[in-house]
Write an enzyme that holds these catalytic residues in place. Structure first.
Site, PDB file in Angstrom:
ATOM      1  N   PRO A   1     -48.396   9.258 -39.540  1.00 35.35           N
ATOM      2  CA  PRO A   1     -48.860  10.270 -40.487  1.00 35.35           C
ATOM      3  C   PRO A   1     -50.376  10.177 -40.646  1.00 35.35           C
ATOM      4  O   PRO A   1     -50.915   9.076 -40.751  1.00 35.35           O
ATOM      5  CB  PRO A   1     -48.153   9.913 -41.788  1.00 35.35           C
ATOM      6  CG  PRO A   1     -47.239   8.781 -41.502  1.00 35.35           C
ATOM      7  CD  PRO A   1     -47.499   8.284 -40.133  1.00 35.35           C
ATOM      8  N   GLU A   2     -51.027  11.313 -40.610  1.00 33.63           N
ATOM      9  CA  GLU A   2     -52.482  11.342 -40.764  1.00 33.63           C
ATOM     10  C   GLU A   2     -52.819  11.874 -42.152  1.00 33.63           C
ATOM     11  O   GLU A   2     -51.931  12.075 -42.975  1.00 33.63           O
ATOM     12  CB  GLU A   2     -53.092  12.219 -39.656  1.00 33.63           C
ATOM     13  CG  GLU A   2     -52.688  11.750 -38.254  1.00 33.63           C
ATOM     14  CD  GLU A   2     -53.275  12.616 -37.140  1.00 33.63           C
ATOM     15  OE1 GLU A   2     -54.337  13.233 -37.350  1.00 33.63           O
ATOM     16  OE2 GLU A   2     -52.649  12.691 -36.068  1.00 33.63           O
TER      17      GLU A   2
END
Ligand SMILES: [Zn+2]
Length: 276
Positions: free
Chosen positions: A5-6
């Protein structure tokens, strides 16, 4: 292909959980798999019982939970970590490593991580920014203005793609959004940072803002594991222009999207729209 996840995904998780968790009192902290807790944090986790959650924040790709007794729990989801609200009555699966239960609530917050690269780090709130995990992070990309961004670019070397992935330059951008940002800016991911003209530097900053803001508006990109705090998928995967679209047509010019390796990372770009 598993995706960490960014910034947009972690921001979505934080916004979602904030609606549910602020003001709740911790009834119990249950650790199932101790190796996810860093720095022998067991005694600090115990002190959370009876405390209220007073804040949820994001820094880079990390989630910070603030408690009423001046403690903060830093959580990194890494590749496959998830923070999810589940009914207490629902038996946890074997990938649940830690849970916060709340007084007078039927739901608990569970940290689940199939690959076990993620971590939980309890610290004093005042010391959170000084932990090795946070200290070296660059500024938040949506908080840095153009002049400050240009100043940070000064003297940098290396390829554009690597620069965007460098968490010390700006925090929170990973492989998906680096590719999308460079596409929107019309910049070749292999281009040398130090040779970028001023006008293109400005385009890069604008593209960072536009792509990350739009991705947050669409609640992130779901490729396999990412879910928000309520278990819902993001929607930005429908908006991706180049990432994961090798061989498809560029939406702007029709040329085939290419996938190459740049500094060891899989990189998608349009060879026509993105020139050095
Ligand atoms: Zn194109």
């Amino acid at each position: 292909m598993r995706k960490m996840p960014e910034l947009p995904e972690v921001e979505t998780i934080v916004r979602c959980l904030r609606r549910h968790l602020i003001g709740l009192e911790v009834e119990a902290v249950r650790v199932v798999f101790w190796p996810v807790v860093r720095n022998r944090g067991g005694p600090l986790l115990k002190k959370l019982v009876g405390q209220q959650i007073i804040g949820l924040r994001r820094r880079g790709k990390m989630v910070l939970l603030d408690f009423s007794n001046g403690l903060t729990v830093i959580i990194h989801l890494k590749m496959t970590g998830q923070l999810l609200l589940h009914p207490k009555a629902l038996p946890p699966d074997k990938h649940m490593h830690l849970a916060f239960a709340f007084r007078a609530r039927d739901e608990e917050l569970r940290f689940r991580d199939v690959r076990k690269f993620g971590f939980i780090l309890p610290v004093q709130t005042g010391e959170a920014e000084q932990t090795p995990e946070l200290r070296r992070l660059g500024p938040e990309p949506l908080e840095i203005d153009l002049p400050a961004f240009l100043e940070r670019l000064g003297g940098r070397r290396g390829r554009l793609k690597s620069l965007l992935l460098n968490q010390r330059f700006i925090a929170g951008v990973g492989n998906i959004y680096a590719d999308e940002i460079l596409y929107l800016a019309g910049l070749d991911p292999r281009a040398e940072v130090s040779r970028l003209r001023r006008r293109r530097q400005g385009k890069l900053w604008s593209a960072v803002q536009e792509v990350l803001n739009e991705a947050i508006a669409f609640k992130g990109t779901t490729i396999r594991d990412y879910r928000d705090g309520e278990g819902l998928e993001g929607l930005f995967q429908t908006r991706l222009k180049v990432y994961g679209r090798e061989g498809e047509s560029c939406p702007r010019c029709g040329t085939s999207i290419r996938r190459i390796r740049v500094s060891g990372r899989s990189t998608h770009f349009c060879p026509c729209c993105q020139r050095r």
